[in-house]
Design an enzyme around this catalytic site. Sequence first.
Site, PDB file in Angstrom:
ATOM      1  N   SER A 255     -45.295   1.552  18.992  1.00 22.29           N
ATOM      2  CA  SER A 255     -44.915   3.313  18.601  1.00 22.29           C
ATOM      3  C   SER A 255     -44.031   3.950  19.389  1.00 22.29           C
ATOM      4  CB  SER A 255     -45.039   3.606  17.223  1.00 22.29           C
ATOM      5  OG  SER A 255     -44.534   4.916  16.938  1.00 22.29           O
ATOM      6  N   HIS A 396     -46.184  -1.481  10.299  1.00 19.25           N
ATOM      7  CA  HIS A 396     -45.755  -1.083  12.060  1.00 19.25           C
ATOM      8  C   HIS A 396     -47.441  -0.447  12.275  1.00 19.25           C
ATOM      9  CE1 HIS A 396     -43.616   1.609  14.916  1.00 19.25           C
ATOM     10  NE2 HIS A 396     -44.937   2.679  14.319  1.00 19.25           N
TER      11      HIS A 396
END
Length: 698
Positions: A255, A396
Amino acid sequence: MRFVMFAIGAALFAQTPGFNYDESKVGAYTLPDPLRFANGTPVRNADDWRTKRRAEILRLFESEVYGKTPTRKIKLRSEVLEQSASALGGAATRRQVRLWFGEAANAPFVDLLIYLPNNAPRPVPVFLGLNFAGNHTVNADPAIRVTKSWMRETANNHVASEKDRGLSAGRWEVEKVIARGYGTVTAYYGDIDPDFDDGFQNGVHPLFYSDGKTKPAADEWGTIGAWAWGLSRAMDYIETDRDIDAKRVALHGHSRIGKAALWAGAQDERFAIVISNNSGEGGAALARRDFGETTARINTSFPHWFAGNFKKYNGKPQEIPVDQHMLMALIAPRPLYVNSAVEDQWADPRGEFLGALGADPVYRLLGTEGLPAKARPGIEQPSMGRIGYHIRNGKHDVTIYDWTQWMNFADRVWKRGLAGNWNLDAGKGKVYWIGLADDLKSGSFFGATGGRLAEMKDLAVSGGSLKFRVERIFETTPPRRTEAFVEARLEAERLIGSTRVGERTIKWEGGRAPVLNEHDNGSWKRGKTVRVLDSLPAAEDWQLDKGVLRNRSDKAKTRFTTEHYRNFELHVEYKLPKGGNSGIGLRDHYEVQLEDDFGKPVSSHGNGAVYSRIAPRVNASKPAGQWQSIDIRLIGRDVTITLNGVKTIDRATIGGIAGMAATVHEDRAGPIGLQGDHGPVEFRNVTITPLTSSSSLP
């Protein structure tokens, strides 16, 4: 060369409202060409790239995207806060190191958490990455210190607590990384710079303010730049740690930390591999696609991440003089791995793949394979060249699937998969050994053709599988030739295979030969000497008479001590007849050959040799029928042998098991064996003196 991209497809997994997740709404766009100078002239060769174009692109990212990183050096100092060689159930060595940025008593610092596999040769390749919630969250290990820095996400007023221990273990898979022979190094990203818009008053930014300055200029670093700087300082420390291979550091990030990893890897060429996981906008994804998170959104939600200049491109990503394929091109020709997740549309998986693909021409200009896939691979179907990519199912996150592919990629890059030494258990006390060179073009095999090492012939390696044959010619009349065919495959760091000799097939499996950190370095102390023959149990095929042990037949079974020894000095006196042959077994791992070879050339199968491993430097044998003496000092794999008063082997390292080996566990103590099945032999005055050291294994 013009990079023109067109978007196709349908909407997938809509997330934040008001943003585009529909491929059909992504218009045509033109990417800046990494192989064309700012004045429009082409980059014609690798030298043009290395000396001019790379620097030109780097300056644009510095001034327009991430900001310039300070060049002034900060004096670092480090302190080992805690370490243990028995972490994770004995599988790893844990080290916790505080790294201060400066000499002042109140200097900011970062705490590094390091795990290194005990069963891997030093120095160890490592994965380096920052974590989101403190070192204590990456594993449930109770010895990890709880982070004291400000926490971005916590129910306890931004303070870490014991209840968070191991909270993110699934994102780090420390035990599996250790089992694959890699180390892991991590630190809390907030130790470097807290992840909130504090006007750059905390963290490392103030270290570089001149008088009167209170924040970075518009073209200077933001928080992502600070995290990247911190990763390079961790690399500074790694270069001082002799247990870590600083030439084999794989930098990874997820991320926002994935963005920092890419920027750190672009600036600092010491990172051997760079890995981006779900890094999205400002990371691996192309900004010009305006898909999922956008330049405007990221600069609004996280105004502290990038340089102030980056905000002028809000709503106008097509005007940015660079795009993220050029960031990844700055990493070339070093290996790069990018991965995405199907449900992570906010990070624009297609844009991440296209970003990696856009770096491919630079990799190929520099003579590497680049990215093999020209269209995005199927789900969980990795494509691995010098650039690697996969997209997996899920959201994610960082998963075991991601880690498995990263380690597979690192194995491929560093040719680690099959390279090295393997101890193999064939059952019923039979032990084999395989040693493969780093380039996988040559190797040796022990097993199935007698106790000798044999050179691999017709070696073929493909992925995680190998095939070869070995042969041995026996000195008989007429000469007898034995041939064996070996096949094996690598499965989760276990080598599983079979050996075929004639109509007989032997199946076996095993793991990497253990690392022995005991060395003959002068620190060893002698214990109490034991007379071995006095304590041997009685056996029908041996006779002990007036202190002399004789075998009653040529098929007498090897006599083993009941006590097991690890590191020791062994003294043996023996007598062989004309043409006689015997041996001394060491810990069920190695054999010292005893043979009537007076006056013959030395070999690794002669008198006083470590059988099939180390030849004496001179022949110090006496004629047959005379008593001879041999002194063996064994510490770990370091061996010294004195034959008849002449030091014939001096602190040489035994390459692996052979001869009388009966167990794969080289890191354990074992018995002393006196061989009696190769002809008449006599032994007397056999003594052993254990050696101890504070550094020895338990």
